[in-house]
Design a protein around this motif. Structure first.
Motif, PDB file in Angstrom:
ATOM      1  N   ARG A 207       0.983  -1.324  -0.016  1.00 43.59           N
ATOM      2  CA  ARG A 207      -0.087   0.031  -0.147  1.00 43.59           C
ATOM      3  C   ARG A 207       0.836   1.316  -0.146  1.00 43.59           C
ATOM      4  O   ARG A 207       0.500   2.441  -0.159  1.00 43.59           O
ATOM      5  N   ARG A 208       2.181   1.060   0.320  1.00 40.48           N
ATOM      6  CA  ARG A 208       2.920   2.358   0.361  1.00 40.48           C
ATOM      7  C   ARG A 208       4.195   2.166  -0.770  1.00 40.48           C
ATOM      8  O   ARG A 208       4.775   3.237  -0.982  1.00 40.48           O
ATOM      9  N   ASP A 209       4.401   0.982  -0.736  1.00 40.26           N
ATOM     10  CA  ASP A 209       5.786   0.779  -1.895  1.00 40.26           C
ATOM     11  C   ASP A 209       5.147  -0.017  -3.118  1.00 40.26           C
ATOM     12  O   ASP A 209       5.064  -1.071  -3.077  1.00 40.26           O
TER      13      ASP A 209
END
Length: 395
Positions: A207-209
């Motif tokens: 979700r972030r990377d």
């Protein structure tokens, strides 16, 4: 064709070793006894209430697995989340009595839904509520194991949850991923399946990377896996990817593999059982522990803590010796004789745990002393070892 895996004298297939497992063919294909854990977000439709359609799907898939001759134990979250919905609570409470009330209300709906769903396939279900106290006490541990084995022999599907209606922080297992691992070890299951709302374990939080990739196959207990796993990602349940990685590490102690897969994947269980590789497979490479030592290893909460010097750590880990008082440099906790304590190296890593032969006050008095001085210090000597090697398990 490929020869079938060797069978035990009782007819169950032997667990596949790490060398015999494959990232291409799911380990569930050869497993006989399986523990399936379903998370709160899957059972309760992200907290919006009990998802009866999802419960029906789990029942259908598990019914198919039982038709194929597999023994299934279901660890299901969702009682507190369902109780919150019934009580009209939008935010998970923090007060223990409110959590207990929500669990008591929600457990009714959860069990009714499973009983009805499995009943359409002619399968009987049984509700089993456990606490850490049930598994920490040797007699209750053996009773729980006998009950579960009997239910499986009767072709009943045990549905297990933590007994949140009576649990407190002192006796809490902590999350149903850990509970699933404890049950896996308790009944000596071949595989633990952790179904979640993620595709599996990623190298980083996807979700972030955006560059994160899924880990298809790895060794349970590999320290790098814990570094990859993030914190809890759901506001409904207690678990996160880290708890799943740690659960796999715990299940590996009894030789069980763990599969982390998405519960939103169509027919995920039957496809896994058919050999399809889905999600992340974490295999066990450690030697299976004897039943008594497995019970020691499975203590989630310990009565005390002993810090050892480097020599004592070496004697336990490399030489298989008992823990002597002279190797202890610090004592923490108010434990009694016969309770389980953790043994830590000088850097604070837990290296072993076992049943201690002296209480905390006595241990503090005899630590850093040779066993020959125990009687002079205490006025009596029970055992020359603080923890005998037969009552000690390395971690």
């Amino acid at each position: 064709g490929r020869a079938p895996p060797p069978r035990r004298p009782d007819g169950r297939q032997r667990r596949m070793s790490a060398k015999g497992s494959s990232a291409v063919r799911s380990i569930l294909a050869t497993a006989t006894r399986i523990v399936v854990k379903v998370g709160s977000s899957l059972v309760t439709d992200e907290g919006r209430g009990l998802d009866h359609a999802a419960v029906a799907r789990w029942a259908a898939e598990i019914a198919e697995l039982t038709r194929r001759g597999k023994e299934i134990v279901l660890v299901s979250s969702g009682a507190i989340a369902e109780g919150m919905r019934r009580l009209g609570w939008a935010v998970r409470p923090k007060a223990i009595h409110e959590l207990q009330a929500a669990a008591a209300v929600g457990q009714m709906g959860l069990v009714q839904a499973y009983e009805a769903a499995f009943g359409t396939f002619g399968l009987k279900t049984a509700q089993v509520l456990l606490t850490h106290e049930d598994l920490a006490d040797r007699r209750r541990y053996l009773n729980a194991r006998s009950t579960l084995r009997t239910l499986l022999a009767l072709s009943v599907i045990p549905i297990i949850n933590e007994n949140d209606t009576v649990t407190t922080d002192e006796i809490r297992v902590g999350d149903n991923d850990t509970l699933g691992a404890l049950v896996t070890n308790l009944i000596e299951a071949d595989v633990l399946v952790l179904l979640t709302d993620q595709q599996g374990l990623y190298t980083a939080d996807p979700r972030r990377d955006p560059a994160a990739t899924i880990v298809r196959h790895a060794r349970a207990g590999d320290p790098s896996l814990e570094a990859m796993a993030g914190g809890a990602g759901s506001t409904i349940g207690r678990g996160g990817m880290l708890t799943k990685v740690l659960a796999a590490k715990r299940a590996a102690r009894s030789g069980a593999a763990t599969v982390i897969a998405s519960g939103r994947e169509p027919d995920v269980l039957t496809r896994l059982a058919g050999g399809e590789a889905i999600g992340t497979e974490l295999v066990a490479e450690t030697q299976t522990l004897a039943a008594r030592k497995q019970w020691l290893a499975d203590h989630v909460q310990l009565a005390g803590r002993l810090t050892l010097d480097a020599g004592a750590v070496r004697a336990l880990a490399r030489e298989g010796k008992s823990l002597l008082p002279i190797g202890v440099v610090a004592v923490e906790g108010a434990f009694q004789r016969g309770e389980v304590v953790g043994c830590y190296d000088p850097d604070g890593r837990e290296v072993a745990r076992g049943l201690v032969n002296y209480d905390a006050a006595e241990t503090a008095r005899i630590m850093r002393r040779p066993s020959s001085e125990i009687e002079a210090v205490l006025g009596y000597v029970d055992e020359p070892a603080l923890i005998h090697r037969d009552n000690l398990v390395l971690l």
